[in-house]
Scaffold this motif. Structure first.
Motif, PDB file in Angstrom:
ATOM      1  N   LEU A 102       5.369  24.284  53.479  1.00  0.00           N
ATOM      2  CA  LEU A 102       7.115  25.370  53.539  1.00  0.00           C
ATOM      3  C   LEU A 102       6.594  26.554  52.844  1.00  0.00           C
ATOM      4  N   ALA A 103       6.273  26.149  51.559  1.00  0.00           N
ATOM      5  CA  ALA A 103       5.697  26.789  50.435  1.00  0.00           C
ATOM      6  C   ALA A 103       4.934  27.874  50.835  1.00  0.00           C
ATOM      7  N   ILE A 104       3.492  27.175  51.686  1.00  0.00           N
ATOM      8  CA  ILE A 104       2.631  27.960  51.459  1.00  0.00           C
ATOM      9  C   ILE A 104       2.942  29.280  52.982  1.00  0.00           C
ATOM     10  N   LEU A 105       4.287  29.048  54.181  1.00  0.00           N
ATOM     11  CA  LEU A 105       5.534  29.469  54.659  1.00  0.00           C
ATOM     12  C   LEU A 105       5.435  30.789  54.007  1.00  0.00           C
ATOM     13  N   ALA A 106       6.417  30.334  52.629  1.00  0.00           N
ATOM     14  CA  ALA A 106       7.199  31.372  51.885  1.00  0.00           C
ATOM     15  C   ALA A 106       6.267  32.567  51.483  1.00  0.00           C
ATOM     16  N   LEU A 107       4.639  32.064  51.211  1.00  0.00           N
ATOM     17  CA  LEU A 107       4.189  33.407  50.891  1.00  0.00           C
ATOM     18  C   LEU A 107       3.515  34.084  51.864  1.00  0.00           C
ATOM     19  N   LYS A 108       4.427  33.720  52.984  1.00  0.00           N
ATOM     20  CA  LYS A 108       3.140  34.794  54.322  1.00  0.00           C
ATOM     21  C   LYS A 108       4.674  35.664  54.879  1.00  0.00           C
ATOM     22  N   SER A 109       6.104  34.662  54.240  1.00  0.00           N
ATOM     23  CA  SER A 109       7.257  35.286  54.320  1.00  0.00           C
ATOM     24  C   SER A 109       7.612  36.706  53.319  1.00  0.00           C
ATOM     25  N   PHE A 110       6.659  36.772  52.347  1.00  0.00           N
ATOM     26  CA  PHE A 110       6.864  37.252  50.801  1.00  0.00           C
ATOM     27  C   PHE A 110       5.519  38.465  51.740  1.00  0.00           C
ATOM     28  N   GLY A 111       5.054  38.789  52.814  1.00  0.00           N
ATOM     29  CA  GLY A 111       3.713  39.526  53.144  1.00  0.00           C
ATOM     30  C   GLY A 111       1.871  38.591  53.015  1.00  0.00           C
TER      31      GLY A 111
END
Ligand SMILES: Nc1ncnc2c1ncn2[C@@H]1O[C@H](COP(=O)(O)OP(=O)(O)OP(=O)(O)O)[C@@H](O)[C@H]1O
Ligand SMILES: CC(C)(CO)[C@@H](O)C(=O)NCCC(=O)O
Ligand SMILES: [K+]
Length: 236
Positions: A102-111
């Motif tokens: 989820l923390a990795i996906l958070a980076l993706k969500s920030f672009g």
């Protein structure tokens, strides 16, 4: 509104969000979480998304409590081979800790398509994302766990009160143990970020602010697991 629950190894954190805005956020133990949940009016109108790194028995009991309290749309996040174009490095994707995923996906969500995540709590994890690929990561003992392990396995590593976090050489037992624990983590971060100089580095977790105070450079993020969980629960 969405209720986000992050069950870590030591503490449980929860958050209420409405359209990406954080309405409230808190941390505590299971009883404190349940009493907060029971204080919410009209539970069935909330979606609940959970990140849980404790065992299946704990997750089942939490799910049962949520259902009993009247929550209907409860979803436990899992680590998958792929999500939102990001691929998981593990051959067994589901065995990657869901908080890391989820923390990795958070980076993706920030672009971001590349980046490094340091999550420092009970354990310290460092994960690398490069061109939407999770390259893998590192699991270290968190600073407190590292100190506790040394005390537990020796006779003479003993200190009464834990000295403050530091990176300079210690001049007594406690100072050496604490500086050793933090230097291990700070050195690992420096080494890994030197390998990926272009990647933005994010620091999160309960001990993140301390790491930042010690001069370790990175973007301090309050709780990336929540950001990733929110992104995941919206289906990307
Ligand atoms: N300000 C701080 N300075 C140093 N260490 C801290 C600080 N706050 C918390 N910690 C350490 O971080 C850990 C708690 O981290 P966190 O709040 O991320 O919860 P956690 O449940 O342990 O995390 P995890 O998700 O890794 O299990 C504890 O081991 C605690 O000793
Ligand atoms: C490493 C921790 C404990 C960090 O919270 C968690 O992500 C976890 O339990 N992971 C499972 C093991 C793994 O990630 O390979
Ligand atoms: K965590």
């Amino acid at each position: 509104m969405t209720i986000l629950i992050d069950v870590g190894n030591t503490a449980i954190k929860w958050q209420l969000r409405e359209a990406e805005q954080i309405v409230c956020t808190d941390k505590g133990n299971t009883d404190e979480l349940l009493s907060w949940l029971n204080s919410l009016a009209d539970p069935s109108r909330h979606l609940v998304a959970v990140s849980c790194v404790r065992d299946d028995e704990f997750a089942r009991a939490l799910n049962d409590s949520l259902v009993k309290a009247g929550f209907e749309g409860v979803a436990f996040a899992t680590s998958a081979r792929q999500f939102a174009g990001v691929t998981n490095a593990y051959r067994e994707p589901s065995s990657l800790g869901v908080d890391r995923w989820l923390a990795i996906l958070a980076l993706k969500s920030f672009g971001h398509e590349s980046g490094i995540v340091v999550d420092i709590g009970t354990a310290c994890t460092i994960d690398v994302l490069e061109n939407n690929r999770h390259m893998g990561g590192f699991i270290l003992p968190g600073p407190k766990l590292a100190c506790d392990a040394l005390v537990a396995n020796t006779d003479k590593i003993r200190f009464v009160s834990e000295p403050p976090a530091a990176l300079a050489p210690g001049t007594d037992t406690g100072g050496c143990v604490v500086a050793g624990a933090w230097l291990t983590i700070a050195g690992a971060i420096r080494e890994i970020s030197a390998q990926y100089p272009q990647a933005p580095l994010y620091i999160t977790g309960g001990a993140g602010p301390t790491l930042s105070d010690l001069g370790v450079e990175g973007r301090l993020a309050k709780d990336l697991v929540f950001d990733g969980l929110d992104f995941w629960s919206n289906g990307a």
